[in-house]
Design an enzyme around this catalytic site. Structure first.
Site, PDB file in Angstrom:
ATOM      1  N   LYS A 208     -10.546  -5.756  10.151  1.00 42.78           N
ATOM      2  CA  LYS A 208     -11.672  -5.194   9.399  1.00 42.78           C
ATOM      3  C   LYS A 208     -12.947  -5.121  10.225  1.00 42.78           C
ATOM      4  O   LYS A 208     -13.691  -4.165  10.116  1.00 42.78           O
ATOM      5  CB  LYS A 208     -11.904  -5.975   8.113  1.00 42.78           C
ATOM      6  CG  LYS A 208     -10.794  -5.740   7.109  1.00 42.78           C
ATOM      7  CD  LYS A 208     -11.280  -5.940   5.713  1.00 42.78           C
ATOM      8  CE  LYS A 208     -10.164  -5.769   4.718  1.00 42.78           C
ATOM      9  NZ  LYS A 208      -9.901  -4.389   4.378  1.00 42.78           N
TER      10      LYS A 208
ATOM     11  N   THR B 105      -6.357  -3.926   7.330  1.00 46.57           N
ATOM     12  CA  THR B 105      -6.143  -5.303   6.901  1.00 46.57           C
ATOM     13  C   THR B 105      -6.909  -6.264   7.804  1.00 46.57           C
ATOM     14  O   THR B 105      -7.348  -5.919   8.897  1.00 46.57           O
ATOM     15  CB  THR B 105      -4.650  -5.695   6.949  1.00 46.57           C
ATOM     16  OG1 THR B 105      -4.218  -5.726   8.311  1.00 46.57           O
ATOM     17  CG2 THR B 105      -3.798  -4.752   6.146  1.00 46.57           C
TER      18      THR B 105
ATOM     19  N   SER C 195       0.801  -1.225   0.000  1.00 45.01           N
ATOM     20  CA  SER C 195       0.000   0.000   0.000  1.00 45.01           C
ATOM     21  C   SER C 195       0.829   1.269   0.000  1.00 45.01           C
ATOM     22  O   SER C 195       0.524   2.217  -0.723  1.00 45.01           O
ATOM     23  CB  SER C 195      -0.940   0.023   1.208  1.00 45.01           C
ATOM     24  OG  SER C 195      -1.848  -1.040   1.128  1.00 45.01           O
TER      25      SER C 195
END
Length: 86
Positions: A73, A69, A24
């Site tokens: 979540k 992640t 990311s």
């Protein structure tokens, strides 16, 4: 002296653990650069437990958003102000 308007750096990031495999940071930094988006930083926040999230929020007052992640979540939900039903 000119009236300079200083823009605050907006921060974004990724929370999870481990983050060794995360792409990311590279992805978003490249995207911001390609699109000419300035004054933005993207951080990796490797937290081994979700209870560490408030410390991140307190220490980064310019944090505008986070990617989350697995396994966080669902665990992050109690820390949210609201949830869009969509």
């Amino acid at each position: 002296m000119a009236n300079l308007k200083v823009q605050k750096v907006r921060e974004y990031g990724l929370i999870g653990y481990p983050l060794d495999h995360a792409f990311s940071k590279t992805f978003f930094e490249r995207k911001f650069e390609e699109e000419g988006i300035n004054n933005i930083k993207y951080h990796l926040f490797p937290i081994s437990e979700i209870q560490r999230l408030p410390r991140i929020l307190e220490s980064h007052p310019n944090l505008f958003g986070l990617n989350v992640t697995i396994p966080y979540k669902e665990l992050v939900i109690p820390y949210l102000d609201d949830i869009d039903p969509v």
